[in-house]
Design an enzyme around this catalytic site. Structure first.
Site, PDB file in Angstrom:
ATOM      1  N   GLY A 245     -35.647  33.126 -50.611  1.00 27.62           N
ATOM      2  CA  GLY A 245     -35.135  33.942 -51.724  1.00 27.62           C
ATOM      3  C   GLY A 245     -34.964  33.200 -53.036  1.00 27.62           C
ATOM      4  O   GLY A 245     -35.107  33.780 -54.110  1.00 27.62           O
TER       5      GLY A 245
ATOM      6  N   ASP B 165     -30.383  32.280 -54.047  1.00 27.21           N
ATOM      7  CA  ASP B 165     -30.555  33.479 -54.855  1.00 27.21           C
ATOM      8  C   ASP B 165     -29.267  34.295 -54.937  1.00 27.21           C
ATOM      9  O   ASP B 165     -28.875  34.757 -55.996  1.00 27.21           O
ATOM     10  CB  ASP B 165     -31.713  34.348 -54.311  1.00 27.21           C
TER      11      ASP B 165
ATOM     12  N   ASP C 199     -23.663  36.370 -50.358  1.00 24.97           N
ATOM     13  CA  ASP C 199     -23.228  37.648 -49.813  1.00 24.97           C
ATOM     14  C   ASP C 199     -22.001  37.356 -48.933  1.00 24.97           C
ATOM     15  O   ASP C 199     -20.893  37.228 -49.435  1.00 24.97           O
ATOM     16  CB  ASP C 199     -24.410  38.244 -49.040  1.00 24.97           C
TER      17      ASP C 199
ATOM     18  N   LYS D 223     -22.095  38.455 -54.766  1.00 22.23           N
ATOM     19  CA  LYS D 223     -21.588  39.756 -54.287  1.00 22.23           C
ATOM     20  C   LYS D 223     -20.212  39.493 -53.660  1.00 22.23           C
ATOM     21  O   LYS D 223     -20.083  39.455 -52.438  1.00 22.23           O
ATOM     22  CB  LYS D 223     -22.535  40.250 -53.185  1.00 22.23           C
TER      23      LYS D 223
ATOM     24  N   ARG E 162     -40.299  40.821 -53.666  1.00 19.13           N
ATOM     25  CA  ARG E 162     -39.995  39.510 -54.264  1.00 19.13           C
ATOM     26  C   ARG E 162     -40.673  39.354 -55.614  1.00 19.13           C
ATOM     27  O   ARG E 162     -40.248  38.581 -56.453  1.00 19.13           O
ATOM     28  CB  ARG E 162     -40.544  38.384 -53.376  1.00 19.13           C
TER      29      ARG E 162
HETATM   30  P1  IMP Z   1     -25.040  35.275 -46.796  1.00 18.50           P
HETATM   31  O1  IMP Z   1     -25.316  34.164 -45.841  1.00 18.50           O
HETATM   32  O2  IMP Z   1     -24.511  36.496 -46.114  1.00 18.50           O
HETATM   33  O3  IMP Z   1     -24.206  34.873 -47.992  1.00 18.50           O
HETATM   34  O4  IMP Z   1     -26.418  35.753 -47.336  1.00 18.50           O
HETATM   35  C1  IMP Z   1     -27.129  34.978 -48.188  1.00 18.50           C
HETATM   36  C2  IMP Z   1     -28.616  35.087 -47.924  1.00 18.50           C
HETATM   37  O5  IMP Z   1     -28.997  36.383 -47.469  1.00 18.50           O
HETATM   38  C3  IMP Z   1     -29.329  34.843 -49.199  1.00 18.50           C
HETATM   39  O6  IMP Z   1     -29.898  33.546 -49.138  1.00 18.50           O
HETATM   40  C4  IMP Z   1     -30.381  35.917 -49.254  1.00 18.50           C
HETATM   41  O7  IMP Z   1     -31.607  35.382 -48.807  1.00 18.50           O
HETATM   42  C5  IMP Z   1     -29.971  36.975 -48.278  1.00 18.50           C
HETATM   43  N1  IMP Z   1     -29.359  38.158 -48.934  1.00 18.50           N
HETATM   44  C6  IMP Z   1     -28.055  38.498 -48.991  1.00 18.50           C
HETATM   45  N2  IMP Z   1     -27.856  39.628 -49.686  1.00 18.50           N
HETATM   46  C7  IMP Z   1     -29.079  40.006 -50.082  1.00 18.50           C
HETATM   47  C8  IMP Z   1     -29.544  41.116 -50.874  1.00 18.50           C
HETATM   48  O8  IMP Z   1     -28.783  41.975 -51.359  1.00 18.50           O
HETATM   49  N3  IMP Z   1     -30.879  41.163 -51.092  1.00 18.50           N
HETATM   50  C9  IMP Z   1     -31.756  40.239 -50.598  1.00 18.50           C
HETATM   51  N4  IMP Z   1     -31.358  39.185 -49.881  1.00 18.50           N
HETATM   52  C10 IMP Z   1     -30.038  39.080 -49.617  1.00 18.50           C
HETATM   53 MG    MG Z   2     -31.849  33.389 -48.588  1.00 20.34          MG
END
Ligand code: IMP
Ligand code: MG
Length: 183
Positions: A41, A97, A100, A128, A162
């Site tokens: 990402g 990127d 979350d 987010k 992408r």
């Molecule tokens: P986390 O581990 O839940 O914080 O998610 C982070 C990873 O999930 C990022 O590196 C993104 O690749 C992917 N991700 C999280 N949210 C989104 C989104 O809304 N769109 C696309 N990729 C996301």
């Molecule tokens: Mg990612």
């Protein structure tokens, strides 16, 4: 399902990326900086950021995945490629990127920290915060986004979108809390 409302245009993104790079350089380090980009990402963001960071900046990429083919995180983060990079004594900037749940950034931060760097900072283009499950320090953030699935400028939905030059919401219902906690 399709690409919904544009949240940030290509021009807005370009301006913010330049600002972030200036902020990162203002806060140091003065010497060499090692950027660790989180594939896939962050690839587009890292490449644009590098053009503005200048100086002695090198970039390495590691792969982190927690999503399958959908919009719901599996909750487990798998890292690949950490063994290739030597970060002992380096000033490191981890770049992703989007933050979350925070799990990816936390997992990479931990793996990088174990390699003996001199300093570690983190940077995400999108944040987010309403979805955070793991507390992880974010030193630089481009934009805050609502609780929606986001695509474009490197962010994908099942490998698609992408290539969009802008950042948009994916036009589909947000997964319910039950779906999320089971993921
Ligand atoms: P986390 O581990 O839940 O914080 O998610 C982070 C990873 O999930 C990022 O590196 C993104 O690749 C992917 N991700 C999280 N949210 C989104 C989104 O809304 N769109 C696309 N990729 C996301
Ligand atoms: Mg990612």
């Amino acid at each position: 399902m399709g690409v919904g409302r544009v949240l940030f245009t290509a021009d807005q993104i370009a301006r913010r990326v330049a600002e972030l790079a200036a902020e990162i350089r203002r806060n140091g380090p003065d010497g060499p900086l090692t950027v660790i980009g989180i594939l896939h990402g962050a690839a587009v963001f890292v490449n644009d950021l590098l053009k503005h960071l200048g100086g002695e900046t090198s970039a390495e990429f590691i792969e982190a995945s927690s999503y399958g083919a959908g919009t719901v995180s599996s909750g487990r983060v798998t890292l690949k490629g950490c063994g290739r990079v030597d970060l002992a004594g380096r000033d490191v900037l981890i770049v992703d990127d989007i933050a979350d749940t925070g799990r990816t950034l936390a997992a990479v931060r931990q793996a990088v920290g174990a390699m003996g760097p001199r300093s570690v900072r983190t940077c995400v283009l999108l944040d987010k915060p309403s979805r955070r499950q793991i507390g992880v320090a974010i030193d630089y953030r481009g934009f805050q986004v609502p609780d929606a699935f986001i695509v474009g400028y490197g962010l994908d939905y099942a490998g698609r979108c992408r290539d969009l030059p802008h950042i948009a919401r994916l036009d589909e219902p947000t997964p319910s809390p039950r779906e999320r906690s089971n993921s």
